[in-house]
Write a protein that holds these residues in place. Structure first.
Motif, mmCIF file in Angstrom:
data_model
loop_
_atom_site.group_PDB
_atom_site.id
_atom_site.type_symbol
_atom_site.label_atom_id
_atom_site.label_comp_id
_atom_site.label_asym_id
_atom_site.label_seq_id
_atom_site.Cartn_x
_atom_site.Cartn_y
_atom_site.Cartn_z
ATOM 1 N N UNK A 134 0.819 -1.209 0.000
ATOM 2 C CA UNK A 134 0.000 0.000 0.000
ATOM 3 C C UNK A 134 0.851 1.255 0.000
ATOM 4 N N UNK A 135 1.874 1.279 0.827
ATOM 5 C CA UNK A 135 2.684 2.484 1.007
ATOM 6 C C UNK A 135 3.743 2.635 -0.073
ATOM 7 N N UNK A 136 4.481 1.566 -0.344
ATOM 8 C CA UNK A 136 5.648 1.702 -1.220
ATOM 9 C C UNK A 136 5.385 1.312 -2.680
ATOM 10 N N UNK A 137 4.511 0.358 -2.919
ATOM 11 C CA UNK A 137 4.255 -0.077 -4.293
ATOM 12 C C UNK A 137 3.106 0.723 -4.895
ATOM 13 N N UNK A 138 1.913 0.585 -4.347
ATOM 14 C CA UNK A 138 0.772 1.329 -4.872
ATOM 15 C C UNK A 138 0.865 2.811 -4.546
ATOM 16 N N UNK A 139 1.301 3.133 -3.320
ATOM 17 C CA UNK A 139 1.365 4.520 -2.890
ATOM 18 C C UNK A 139 2.552 5.296 -3.418
ATOM 19 N N UNK A 140 3.620 4.594 -3.787
ATOM 20 C CA UNK A 140 4.823 5.233 -4.342
ATOM 21 C C UNK A 140 5.320 6.376 -3.458
ATOM 22 N N UNK A 141 5.353 6.140 -2.155
ATOM 23 C CA UNK A 141 5.744 7.179 -1.220
ATOM 24 C C UNK A 141 7.165 7.652 -1.484
ATOM 25 N N UNK A 142 7.392 8.954 -1.283
ATOM 26 C CA UNK A 142 8.703 9.550 -1.485
ATOM 27 C C UNK A 142 9.072 10.399 -0.278
ATOM 28 N N UNK A 143 10.376 10.597 -0.041
ATOM 29 C CA UNK A 143 10.798 11.445 1.083
ATOM 30 C C UNK A 143 10.195 12.843 0.971
ATOM 31 N N UNK A 144 9.773 13.375 2.106
ATOM 32 C CA UNK A 144 9.230 14.715 2.138
ATOM 33 C C UNK A 144 7.736 14.804 1.911
ATOM 34 N N UNK A 145 7.106 13.726 1.475
ATOM 35 C CA UNK A 145 5.667 13.742 1.272
ATOM 36 C C UNK A 145 4.939 13.690 2.619
ATOM 37 N N UNK A 158 -0.587 -0.102 11.672
ATOM 38 C CA UNK A 158 0.613 0.007 12.504
ATOM 39 C C UNK A 158 1.883 -0.181 11.679
ATOM 40 N N UNK A 159 1.801 -0.998 10.635
ATOM 41 C CA UNK A 159 2.944 -1.151 9.735
ATOM 42 C C UNK A 159 3.024 0.002 8.740
ATOM 43 N N UNK A 160 1.863 0.473 8.260
ATOM 44 C CA UNK A 160 1.856 1.559 7.276
ATOM 45 C C UNK A 160 2.491 2.819 7.838
ATOM 46 N N UNK A 161 2.193 3.139 9.094
ATOM 47 C CA UNK A 161 2.800 4.313 9.726
ATOM 48 C C UNK A 161 4.316 4.184 9.733
ATOM 49 N N UNK A 162 4.816 3.036 10.151
ATOM 50 C CA UNK A 162 6.267 2.837 10.245
ATOM 51 C C UNK A 162 6.938 2.837 8.875
ATOM 52 N N UNK A 163 6.301 2.212 7.891
ATOM 53 C CA UNK A 163 6.895 2.145 6.552
ATOM 54 C C UNK A 163 6.952 3.514 5.898
ATOM 55 N N UNK A 164 5.900 4.317 6.074
ATOM 56 C CA UNK A 164 5.910 5.664 5.518
ATOM 57 C C UNK A 164 6.981 6.516 6.198
ATOM 58 N N UNK A 165 7.091 6.382 7.509
ATOM 59 C CA UNK A 165 8.105 7.140 8.247
ATOM 60 C C UNK A 165 9.513 6.722 7.831
#
Length: 327
Positions: A134-145, A158-165
């Motif tokens: 959800x966070x890294x593949x579909x969400x494509x999160x980047x630093x600073x977002x 609980x995992x999504x919060x940590x992975x995004x951080x």
């Protein structure tokens, strides 16, 4: 062996502890002596047979052993297994993990980090892989977002919060008053108490919204997104009791007609994702949040806690003698 089984679909009352035969191991499979198992929403869906389409696909359960997340020690390996040997400590996804022994495909397991307890390892695979995708593949999160996680205190959240951080994002978690301390401890920069504050009316706009709760209308979610932001719908919660895909289909159908990117995931844990999570755990960037541990014969009670939305992080089911029983 002792196991939690069900003979029909329904509430947690259909679950019971029984003596069943030890599962057979095929050539590409591993027999795990289970120390602990994890409880996730998938277990609830399979127990209730909801959405109802699942009943057509699975048929009527007959002494089906519950549970998917598993952690324990390899007791036997199939003839074609090369990555594991008897005595290895492993975690991943198996069939019927609410039991003293469970079978898993070789590609559904990885070695347990030495410093990780069995109860913690048991709750990683299903929710961790879902959050990762959800966070890294579909969400494509980047630093600073700036990332908003709805349902931040639950298993996936609980995992999504940590992975995004860990990806360098600023994270806001949405949860109830009683769970705000947990979400902050996971690394959230800000916490919104949904009992007092509406995230969509705060004026804040987010680059990525991970919607795990499934209760918010798309208009509200889009209002909280930046003009080019991404919404990721996780799982089938709020998607209807027949197919369970209503929100997923809505997101995918609407996305081509708006500037924002709307997408959804249904994660299937495999070796690559499990190895990624293992690496993040070893590096200290990810830690399973086990809010409670129940013995095997209290598994129905644990399911009721999950169903009522009272779980803090993940719930583990203790099976082996190495895990303390009780909450």
């Amino acid at each position: 062996m002792r196991a939690v089984v069900q003979n029909g679909y329904g509430s947690a009352a259909v679950l019971r502890t029984a003596e069943v035969g030890r599962p057979a191991v095929a050539d590409g499979e591993v027999l795990v002596e289970v120390a602990a198992a994890g409880l996730d929403r998938g277990v609830w869906h399979l127990m209730t047979g909801k959405p109802y389409a699942a009943r057509l696909a699975l048929g009527r359960p007959r002494n089906r052993v519950a549970g998917m997340d598993v952690a324990g020690t390899v007791a036997a390996v199939g003839a074609k297994v090369t990555r594991f040997a008897v005595g290895d400590e492993v975690f991943g996804v198996g069939r019927g993990s609410f039991a003293e022994y469970a079978v898993a495909g070789e590609d559904k397991l990885v070695h347990k980090p030495a410093g990780l307890g069995f109860a913690q390892a048991a709750v990683v695979a299903v929710s961790g892989v879902t959050a990762l995708r959800a966070v890294r593949i579909a969400g494509r999160v980047r630093p600073g977002q700036h990332v908003l996680v709805l349902g931040a205190s639950g298993g996936v959240g609980s995992y999504a919060v940590q992975l995004a951080k860990a990806s360098g994002a600023r994270v806001t978690g949405v949860c109830s008053t009683a769970k705000a301390d947990l979400v902050r401890s996971l690394g959230a920069d800000d916490v919104i108490d949904y009992t007092t504050t509406d995230f969509a009316d705060s004026g804040q706009r987010y680059d990525l919204i991970v919607d795990i709760g499934g209760r918010s209308r798309f208009a509200r979610l889009r209002r909280a997104l930046t003009p080019r932001g991404t919404l990721v719908v996780v799982g089938g919660e709020g998607g209807g009791q027949v197919l369970g895909m209503g929100r997923t289909l809505h997101a995918l159908a609407l996305s081509p007609f708006v500037r924002q990117r709307l997408t959804a995931i249904v994660a299937v844990p495999g070796r690559a994702d499990l190895e990624t999570l293992r690496g993040l755990i070893v590096s200290g960037e990810l830690a399973p949040a086990v809010g409670a541990t129940y013995p095997l014969d209290r598994a129905p009670e644990a399911v009721r806690v999950l169903e009522a939305g009272q779980a803090r992080g993940k719930i583990a089911i203790a099976i082996g003698a190495r895990i303390p029983n009780g909450r």
